[in-house]
Scaffold this motif. Structure first.
Motif, PDB file in Angstrom:
ATOM      1  N   GLY A 309      38.024  40.933  31.046  1.00 65.83           N
ATOM      2  CA  GLY A 309      38.637  40.264  32.188  1.00 65.83           C
ATOM      3  C   GLY A 309      39.361  41.164  33.160  1.00 65.83           C
ATOM      4  N   GLU A 310      39.079  42.488  33.152  1.00 64.88           N
ATOM      5  CA  GLU A 310      39.759  43.422  34.059  1.00 64.88           C
ATOM      6  C   GLU A 310      39.142  43.286  35.456  1.00 64.88           C
ATOM      7  N   PRO A 311      39.886  42.752  36.454  1.00 61.25           N
ATOM      8  CA  PRO A 311      39.287  42.411  37.749  1.00 61.25           C
ATOM      9  C   PRO A 311      38.888  43.617  38.599  1.00 61.25           C
ATOM     10  N   ARG A 312      39.652  44.731  38.536  1.00 63.71           N
ATOM     11  CA  ARG A 312      39.335  45.871  39.400  1.00 63.71           C
ATOM     12  C   ARG A 312      37.981  46.478  39.046  1.00 63.71           C
ATOM     13  N   ALA A 341      35.521  39.536  42.016  1.00 61.61           N
ATOM     14  CA  ALA A 341      36.715  40.350  42.245  1.00 61.61           C
ATOM     15  C   ALA A 341      37.616  39.720  43.294  1.00 61.61           C
ATOM     16  N   SER A 342      37.028  39.175  44.356  1.00 61.64           N
ATOM     17  CA  SER A 342      37.834  38.563  45.430  1.00 61.64           C
ATOM     18  C   SER A 342      38.614  37.356  44.926  1.00 61.64           C
ATOM     19  N   LYS A 343      38.071  36.672  43.928  1.00 61.90           N
ATOM     20  CA  LYS A 343      38.757  35.507  43.368  1.00 61.90           C
ATOM     21  C   LYS A 343      39.981  35.916  42.538  1.00 61.90           C
ATOM     22  N   HIS A 344      40.087  37.207  42.235  1.00 61.29           N
ATOM     23  CA  HIS A 344      41.252  37.724  41.512  1.00 61.29           C
ATOM     24  C   HIS A 344      42.215  38.429  42.475  1.00 61.29           C
ATOM     25  N   GLN A 345      42.183  38.027  43.734  1.00 64.79           N
ATOM     26  CA  GLN A 345      43.073  38.564  44.769  1.00 64.79           C
ATOM     27  C   GLN A 345      42.869  40.067  45.015  1.00 64.79           C
TER      28      GLN A 345
END
Length: 698
Positions: A309-312, A341-345
């Protein structure tokens, strides 16, 4: 947007050396007044980083109407960072890359190297040149002759190599004319290294109309190697010295997989830490901190990180699929990962998504409206890439009415945030006169700034790797190649290696290992080039070289010019040296008032200069009040006394037995002095008052 502003500052971090002095060198004042030896220890020895600052005034903005004629967006290369026409690897963008020699595992599968005889000749020549340096130059003449024979067949890459040899005088007589000729042939045939060398030569000669064309082409290639969503890390060449000694802190952090911090991080990643997995992936993807680039390892670590779950890592996987780095290019997957990724700000991911919609990659068709929305989301969240992309849309009239003023403002905002693509666009504006008044020197400087971030900058990574392994000759060769291409840090590093290591630097001259004269001249040339690009430490060394006649003829006038250059960057040591030269009328008019002014300025620039400045002012006072007396004669006679004292200290005092005896003797004198001082204080003390007598009656 309103761009009618008085001034805007554009900054990007570029490492520059300021205010550093080598402890082994003797500034002009040190040999003339013994007590002023302290000044070389007390003046600042720090190395600081100074940003590249560009100030745009109202005069730079174009007055009157601007040509808003539409342009065909499909004909513009700005959107082709990895599009159909430029979907190439770094090795393809830089066909002169030395990667197959230094990272062979990554290049063995390249069919061009196997089937192209010119490439085979080129890489064979590079490898033999490196071996010749490593074996002490015994085969250098033979290697140079073979390179010359290959160049005669029209092999442009080998011609570039031959130009390098003539420029250095390595295995060949030094000849700037022949170096330029071979670089000219090689550049015209597409060699990127020779294009950089020619551009740098033209810029030094202030032939900006020629330099700007070459730098513009190279900057565009560099931009095409940048990422589409987030900004690539700025991998500046490491300065291996801090002026006086090795830059141990920076070198410690650049040991790649051998670095203890990297090994700890790798251990954490192997234990399942998602953040550590992402960071390890970043190291491998960009080749940070001395780690060799490995896209396969980067992809593996990013994939493991997103499973946790690491967004970067999602954004980086989007980049990898879009560019085809270590995997088959897949724009559909790229869009999927960027969207996640965009959904994780991670707002920078909107830049990549907007790019794909502009190009029509991974989507049904181009959609400029949606692309603009994504770019605006990125910009609204202070992502510099969003401002840059909006600027391009307005500059080219892509999905919006063309408005160069709005575009210019977006580029300025992005550049203020350090976005390298924005510097490229501003350079184009200064180059063409669209949006900004035509200014070729400024355009050249900005193009150069961007061009030096291209794939050819990998030379710096291999040079540092060689230096850390103790392969000094190989490191010097690589830094020398980069120095020829105009990299100031490489010029400084190569010069420092020559000065620091002497014969051990494995400097190669015309007939093998450099003579002392050849080594001094080469270091002098490199320091001079670095000083031209703002390295004030280099300017100080150039001043010292002319003052003492090291590697060149003694010339006080040129020494003063070099110190003046360093002084213009607020260097305290240079100010002090100029004061001394005014005090003695060397290269500058004899003027005690100007001498005092420079001494005072040195103290203002660096508070640690207080003691040497006080001593220098005392010398001025003696000269002003006791002119033509034995005191002035005594001060002026110290230059002849100092070498004798210095030699006595080295040969007599520093001998182990003598040093011990002298130390005991000094301790004895100190004890006797303190006892005598105590006795005198006791003798001088007033007698104690008589005791009070309560029986006395008035």
């Amino acid at each position: 947007m309103d761009v009618a502003v008085k001034k805007k500052k554009i900054c990007v971090e570029t490492t520059q050396l300021t205010g550093a002095m080598q402890t082994h060198r003797k500034p002009p004042f040190s040999g003339h007044l013994i007590i002023l030896l302290l000044s070389s220890l007390l003046l600042s020895k720090t190395v600081t980083s100074r940003p590249f600052v560009l100030v745009l005034s109202q005069d730079d903005l174009k007055d009157g109407p601007i040509d808003d004629s539409p342009e065909d967006p499909n004909s513009v290369a700005d959107w082709d960072e990895f599009g159909e026409s430029d979907s190439r690897s770094d090795d393809e963008l830089d066909p002169a890359s030395w990667r197959p020699v230094f990272e062979p595992d990554e290049s063995n599968s390249d069919p061009d190297i196997v089937t192209n005889p010119h490439l085979n000749e080129y890489y064979s020549s590079v490898a033999k040149l490196i071996d010749a340096v490593s074996d002490g130059g015994r085969t250098m003449k033979d290697v140079a002759s073979e390179i010359e024979s290959f160049a005669a067949t029209g092999n442009n890459h080998v011609q570039s190599l031959l130009g390098f040899l003539y420029n250095l005088g390595m295995g060949k007589e030094r000849s700037g004319a022949k170096a330029f000729m071979y670089h000219h042939f090689a550049a015209d045939a597409g060699n990127t290294h020779s294009k950089l060398a020619r551009a740098y030569t033209y810029s030094r000669q202030e032939l900006f109309e020629k330099a700007v064309v070459l730098y513009a082409e190279l900057a565009e290639t560099a931009v095409n190697s940048f990422l589409i969503s987030k900004d690539s890390p700025v991998i500046e060449p490491i300065r291996i010295h801090n002026g006086a000694e090795e830059n141990k802190d920076a070198l410690r952090k650049s040991r790649g997989e051998e670095d203890e911090d990297f090994q700890i991080l790798e251990y954490q990643a192997q234990k399942g830490n998602a953040v550590a997995m992402y960071k390890i992936g970043i190291f491998y993807y960009f080749g940070l901190r001395g780690v060799r680039r490995d896209h396969a390892k980067a992809f593996s670590w990013f994939s493991k990180a997103v499973d946790k779950g690491e967004p970067r890592s999602m954004e980086l996987l989007g980049e990898i699929f879009a560019r085809g780095d270590g995997v088959k290019r897949n724009y559909t997957k790229a869009l999927e990962w960027l969207t996640l990724a965009s959904k994780h700000q991670l707002y920078s991911a909107y830049n990549g998504m907007g790019y794909l919609y502009v190009k029509g990659y991974g989507v049904e068709q181009k959609n400029y409206t949606k692309a603009k929305e994504y770019f605006e989301k990125a910009a609204d969240n202070k992502e510099a890439g969003g401002h840059y992309n909006l600027g391009v849309m307005y500059l080219k009239g892509i999905g919006v009415k063309r408005d160069v003023k709005i575009a210019c403002n977006y580029f300025i905002i992005a550049a203020n945030a350090g976005q390298p693509k924005a510097f490229y666009q501003l350079a184009k504006m200064f180059h063409t006169g669209i949006g900004l008044k035509k200014n070729l020197p400024m355009a050249t400087s900005l193009y150069k700034l961007v061009a030096e971030r291209g794939p050819w900058s990998s030379l710096s990574r291999w040079a540092l790797e060689s230096y850390l392994k103790g392969e000094i000759g190989k490191a010097l060769l690589l830094y020398s190649r980069m120095a020829e291409l105009g990299y100031e840090v490489a010029q400084s590093n190569a010069a420092w290696i020559l000065d620091k290591y002497g014969e051990a630097s494995m400097c190669m001259g015309e007939f093998g290992v450099c003579t002392e004269s050849e080594r001094h001249q080469r270091a002098h040339s490199l320091w001079w080039q670095a000083s031209e690009q703002g390295n004030e430490h280099a300017a100080l060394l150039i001043g010292d070289a002319y003052y003492y006649g090291r590697g060149t003829e003694r010339d006080y006038d040129r020494a003063a010019d070099a110190y003046m250059h360093a002084k213009s960057q607020l260097n305290a040591q240079a100010m002090f040296n100029l004061g001394y030269m005014h005090e003695h009328g060397q290269g500058l008019p004899l003027d005690l008032y100007l001498a005092k002014r420079y001494y005072d300025q040195a103290l203002e620039a660096d508070s640690t200069a207080k003691l040497p400045v006080m001593l220098a002012l005392a010398s001025l006072w003696v000269r002003g009040n006791y002119a033509n007396t034995f005191l002035v004669d005594l001060i002026d006679s110290l230059p002849s006394i100092f070498p004798k004292v210095d030699e006595w200290i080295k040969t007599v005092v520093m001998e182990e037995g003598n040093a011990t005896i002298l130390t005991l003797f000094v301790c004895l004198l100190t004890v006797l002095y303190l006892r005598e001082r105590q006795r005198r204080q006791a003798a001088a003390a007033p007698p104690p008052p008589p005791p009070a007598n309560d029986n006395i009656v008035n």
